[in-house]
Design a protein around this motif. Structure first.
Motif, mmCIF file in Angstrom:
data_model
loop_
_atom_site.group_PDB
_atom_site.id
_atom_site.type_symbol
_atom_site.label_atom_id
_atom_site.label_comp_id
_atom_site.label_asym_id
_atom_site.label_seq_id
_atom_site.Cartn_x
_atom_site.Cartn_y
_atom_site.Cartn_z
ATOM 1 N N ARG A 1 0.897 -1.373 0.029
ATOM 2 C CA ARG A 1 0.035 0.213 0.218
ATOM 3 C C ARG A 1 0.620 1.119 0.048
ATOM 4 N NH1 ARG A 1 -5.088 -0.706 -1.758
ATOM 5 N NH2 ARG A 1 -6.133 -2.577 -1.064
ATOM 6 N N PHE A 2 1.885 1.204 0.710
ATOM 7 C CA PHE A 2 2.764 2.672 0.713
ATOM 8 C C PHE A 2 3.793 2.431 -0.314
ATOM 9 C CE2 PHE A 2 0.531 2.315 4.691
ATOM 10 C CZ PHE A 2 0.262 3.539 4.816
ATOM 11 N N LEU A 3 3.978 3.220 -1.312
ATOM 12 C CA LEU A 3 5.047 3.122 -2.299
ATOM 13 C C LEU A 3 5.745 4.528 -2.648
ATOM 14 C CD1 LEU A 3 2.134 1.801 -4.931
ATOM 15 C CD2 LEU A 3 3.947 0.609 -3.556
ATOM 16 N N PRO A 4 6.736 4.177 -3.032
ATOM 17 C CA PRO A 4 7.720 5.535 -3.336
ATOM 18 C C PRO A 4 6.941 6.480 -4.122
ATOM 19 C CG PRO A 4 9.069 3.499 -3.610
ATOM 20 C CD PRO A 4 7.679 3.051 -3.554
ATOM 21 N N ASP A 5 6.919 7.705 -3.817
ATOM 22 C CA ASP A 5 6.362 8.902 -4.548
ATOM 23 C C ASP A 5 7.266 9.490 -5.679
ATOM 24 O OD1 ASP A 5 4.544 12.065 -3.445
ATOM 25 O OD2 ASP A 5 5.102 11.071 -5.586
ATOM 26 N N PRO A 6 7.021 9.004 -7.022
ATOM 27 C CA PRO A 6 7.765 9.451 -8.009
ATOM 28 C C PRO A 6 7.676 11.031 -8.261
ATOM 29 C CG PRO A 6 5.859 8.289 -8.946
ATOM 30 C CD PRO A 6 5.703 8.477 -7.467
ATOM 31 N N PHE A 7 6.774 11.613 -7.552
ATOM 32 C CA PHE A 7 6.471 13.091 -7.901
ATOM 33 C C PHE A 7 7.385 13.972 -7.145
ATOM 34 C CE2 PHE A 7 2.900 10.589 -9.614
ATOM 35 C CZ PHE A 7 3.007 10.805 -10.789
ATOM 36 N N ASN A 8 7.016 13.729 -5.773
ATOM 37 C CA ASN A 8 7.516 14.565 -4.775
ATOM 38 C C ASN A 8 8.564 14.041 -3.856
ATOM 39 O OD1 ASN A 8 5.512 16.581 -5.579
ATOM 40 N ND2 ASN A 8 3.882 14.937 -4.815
ATOM 41 N N GLY A 9 8.947 12.721 -4.012
ATOM 42 C CA GLY A 9 9.951 12.112 -3.075
ATOM 43 C C GLY A 9 9.016 11.353 -1.897
ATOM 44 N N GLY A 10 9.617 10.862 -1.138
ATOM 45 C CA GLY A 10 8.864 10.360 0.177
ATOM 46 C C GLY A 10 7.998 8.864 -0.354
ATOM 47 N N THR A 11 6.798 9.016 0.448
ATOM 48 C CA THR A 11 5.837 7.843 0.223
ATOM 49 C C THR A 11 4.359 8.356 -0.069
ATOM 50 O OG1 THR A 11 7.159 6.776 1.915
ATOM 51 C CG2 THR A 11 5.058 5.751 1.693
ATOM 52 N N MET A 12 4.053 7.551 -0.881
ATOM 53 C CA MET A 12 2.563 7.859 -1.396
ATOM 54 C C MET A 12 1.642 6.654 -0.950
ATOM 55 S SD MET A 12 2.401 7.840 -5.380
ATOM 56 C CE MET A 12 2.889 6.105 -6.280
#
Length: 746
Positions: free
Chosen positions: A3-14
């Motif tokens: 459910r918690f994936l790397p955020d390719p747009f802003n960094g961090g987690t989405m």
């Protein structure tokens, strides 16, 4: 990881939510549906694929599809579409009742020659037609079919006091409630018709309950293996708990008479664990040491009454039970074979207010019972020469008795005092209930349920901002009042019309009150469950601590009509988890472990038998009253007296207990009015103030603001004039502090 994936747009987690959206040119997101067909309906998360799978298993059904249709704003319903041949949609609905909870049952079934497909061969959900009136499930009278339905109909008629019961009749529409459900389940058990009691609340028709017979979750209670003449208790003798020999020896050493006086050892029930925790954490006194005040016309009468109570103690194992915890990995309860009631005569009191002097000397806020010594009861008495009678104080601990159990004690004592003791049925061991809790409990199921209900709750619901739920039960304000007869009758009639329990309406009104006082629309509060629905054989007449406190979540932003259904469904679903520990439920929420999930409590009790006046319960004995206590800062107890209702409010010192009771009565009246005249009105728009109080808040307080210099805030103004009104102003007017201040300063 899923459910918690790397955020390719802003960094961090989405977070992968499962929602399908398209990103518009202006930066907004357009919602397209669910990737996994999961929807949220009436507060429940539902997988449409699960309904389709169960529908596809029905004989005659080839293909199936289920969608949510919204025919009017806020009015959503499940509609099933299928291909194949079946005799009637009623048969489909009946088959699904046995395998799906009520909130997952379609309200309409549409037969098609073929399901519509898109150009690439997938189901075209948008092309599914609107169901006609012939597709809607209706409940016309139909005689019971088969032996099981016929036998059940006879039991329903007896329990509900009705002449005729059809196979589609609804338990709550016929006047059923949770206490009658306990009696119903017990009578079913005696007739050899065992069923999962959750079916009764989730799918409350005769046909659905009959279809579920044989699907009960009751476990077989293992026999007590401790021999009557045991000189030493060993691990293999204990069937409900695993203990090593050293622990057993330590426990046995705490019992007078040693092993010869030990009947059995087993763990504590969930709420017993919480009660023991509060007992140990209280600096003085005990919040769960309760008492009843009595007056006897003679000393002989008092001693005979005490002898009858001793006979009840001799009959019931829970009344001969102590609790041991020191030096053990977990606390246990120990059943003694013989335990004598502590009976103490008090002398040296003045003649004035003898009962008040007894209360002062044995104040539960200052004293406590020794929980390691059975029975957890004590009777102290003194002569009152001015009144020509003897007064007594019966103290008993909540660890061993709940509200329903005390009613059974009173009934048995009456039989014994009348000389009819031989007619009493065999006592039901408390171990029957413990076996269901210890051996039949499904922690994984409890956790999944409460995570679905509470996982996204990140802030506690704290009326007046009070978060201390570990108080000692002392220093409380108490207020008692009764619902007007017309309002009580209106609520009962409305509950029958809507097919819900009156308890559901009361819970909904309390959610509105708590929401206003806590400044929240997404409200969580504790509700006290009877704990007897899945407590095993004889639970309707067993003594002991069965009740449990669990969280109920209510969205007060819903329209009142929808809010009633959702609240009833959530209460029904909660019953399937009535033995779950409160600590587990709180861990499943998003609230920090250091904070309570809620600080308000509702205890809805069926007290018709206990509602009789103190005079005449026992000849020559008067009840002078009792004392209720709670470690929660705000507790509402509602006693269902059969026809009317009484309310009791316990509030932390300084809070307006009487005012809270009045607000609750007003809210119940507003709820009744809204359901009759404007069912689409939002619950959070119901005023809980009466007309006079509303004028004071809107006109009186506003008129006062002209005397305050520029810059004074409404918050400070209201706090100075009436502290308890502050939360009400915010909740009623639905304005922020800033907006209120701007209006006041203008």
């Amino acid at each position: 990881a899923e459910r918690f994936l790397p955020d390719p747009f802003n960094g961090g987690t989405m977070y992968r939510s499962g929602d399908l959206v398209s990103w518009q040119a202006d930066g907004t997101l357009r919602y397209l549906g669910r990737a996994d067909q999961q929807i949220k309906l009436r507060g429940f998360r539902i997988e449409l694929g699960e309904i389709e799978a169960r529908l596809g298993e029905c004989p005659g059904v080839r293909d199936a599809a289920v969608i949510v249709r919204e025919d009017a704003p806020g009015d959503k319903r499940l509609v099933a579409y299928f291909t194949g041949e079946i005799p009637a949609i009623g048969e489909l609905h009946e088959r699904l009742q046995g395998v799906l909870p009520d909130y997952m049952l379609p309200s309409a079934y549409v037969r098609l020659e073929a399901l519509p497909l898109t150009a690439n061969g997938k189901l075209d959900r948008r092309a599914l037609p609107q169901p006609g009136s012939e597709a809607v499930v209706s409940r016309a009278f139909e005689a019971p079919q088969g032996e099981v339905e016929t036998a059940l109909a006879a039991i329903w008629a007896e329990v509900l006091k009705v002449e005729q019961v059809g196979r589609h009749d609804h338990f709550f529409e016929l006047g059923g409630h949770s206490l009658l459900a306990v009696s119903l389940v017990e009578r079913m058990r005696k007739a050899g018709l065992a069923a999962d009691v959750r079916v009764l609340f989730a799918q409350p028709t005769l046909a659905a309950l009959a279809a579920a017979v044989g699907s009960g979750r009751e476990v077989k209670v293992p026999a007590n293996r401790v021999p009557h003449d045991a000189t030493r208790i060993t691990p293999e003798m204990l069937s409900l708990i695993d203990l090593d020999q050293a622990s057993i020896d330590r426990i046995v050493a705490s019992v007078p008479g040693g092993a010869a006086n030990v009947q059995e050892i087993y763990p504590l029930a969930p709420l017993q664990e919480g009660i023991l925790y509060h007992h140990l954490s209280a600096e003085q006194g005990d919040p769960y040491l309760l008492q009843s005040r009595l007056a006897f016309d003679s000393l002989e009468r008092l001693l005979n009454w005490a002898a009858a109570l001793q006979q009840v103690i001799d009959r019931h194992d829970i009344l001969r039970t102590s609790v041991v915890w020191e030096g053990l990995a977990e606390p246990v309860q120990v059943v003694w074979r013989q335990a004598d009631l502590a009976l103490s005569k008090v002398t040296g009191l003045g003649e004035a207010s003898v009962i008040e002097q007894l209360l002062a000397r044995f104040d539960a806020r200052q004293q406590r019972l020794d929980l390691t010594r059975a029975p957890l009861l004590r009777l102290v008495y003194a002569e009152d020469p001015r009144q020509g009678e003897w007064v007594a104080l019966l103290q008993f601990h909540h660890l061993t008795l709940d509200h329903a159990a005390m009613a059974v004690v009173g009934e048995e004592m009456q039989v014994l005092l009348d000389g009819r003791g031989a007619t009493l049925p065999a006592a039901v061991p408390y171990r029957n209930y413990l076996a269901q809790v210890c051996l039949g409990d499904d922690q994984a199921s409890h956790e999944a349920f409460f995570r679905a209900q509470l996982g996204d709750v990140e802030e506690p619901t704290l009326p007046f901002g009070l978060a201390d739920v570990q108080g000692d039960g002392g220093r409380v304000e108490h207020a008692a009042l009764r619902l007007p007869d017309a309002l009580a009758q209106g609520l009962r009639e409305l509950a029958r019309q809507r097919g819900v329990s009156v308890a559901s309406l009361v819970h909904l009104a309390w959610a509105r009150v708590v929401g206003v006082l806590a400044g929240r629309r997404d409200v969580v509060f504790g509700t006290v469950l009877m704990g007897r629905l899945q407590a095993g054989e004889g639970a309707d007449r067993a003594l002991g601590m069965f009740i449990n406190t669990l969280p109920l979540r209510v969205d007060t932003a819903l329209p009142v009509e929808q809010a009633v259904r959702v609240t009833h469904q959530r209460l029904s679903a909660l019953l399937g988890h009535e033995h779950a520990p409160l600590a587990l439920a709180q861990r499943c929420s998003g609230v920090a472990a250091s904070a309570p999930l809620f600080s308000a409590l509702l205890n809805y009790r069926h007290s018709a038998e206990a509602a009789r006046d103190g005079e005449g319960i026992w000849q020559g004995v008067r009840l002078l009253g009792g004392e209720e206590r709670s470690n929660y800062p705000l507790t509402l107890s509602v006693d269902d007296l059969g026809e009317g209702f009484s309310l009791s409010v316990l509030a932390a010192e300084g809070l307006p207990a009487a005012q809270v009771g009045t607000w609750m009565v007003n809210t119940l009246g507003q709820l009744l009015q809204a359901l009759e005249r404007a069912p689409g009105q939002g619950l959070d728009h119901l005023p809980m103030l009466d007309d006079e109080a509303l004028r004071q808040v809107v006109e009186g307080f506003n008129a006062t603001t002209v005397n305050y210099p520029q810059g004074h805030t409404v918050h400070a103004l209201v706090e100075a004039q009436a502290p308890e009104a502050l939360a009400v102003v915010q909740g009623e007017v639905s304005l922020s502090h800033g907006e209120l201040n701007q209006r006041a300063n203008r």
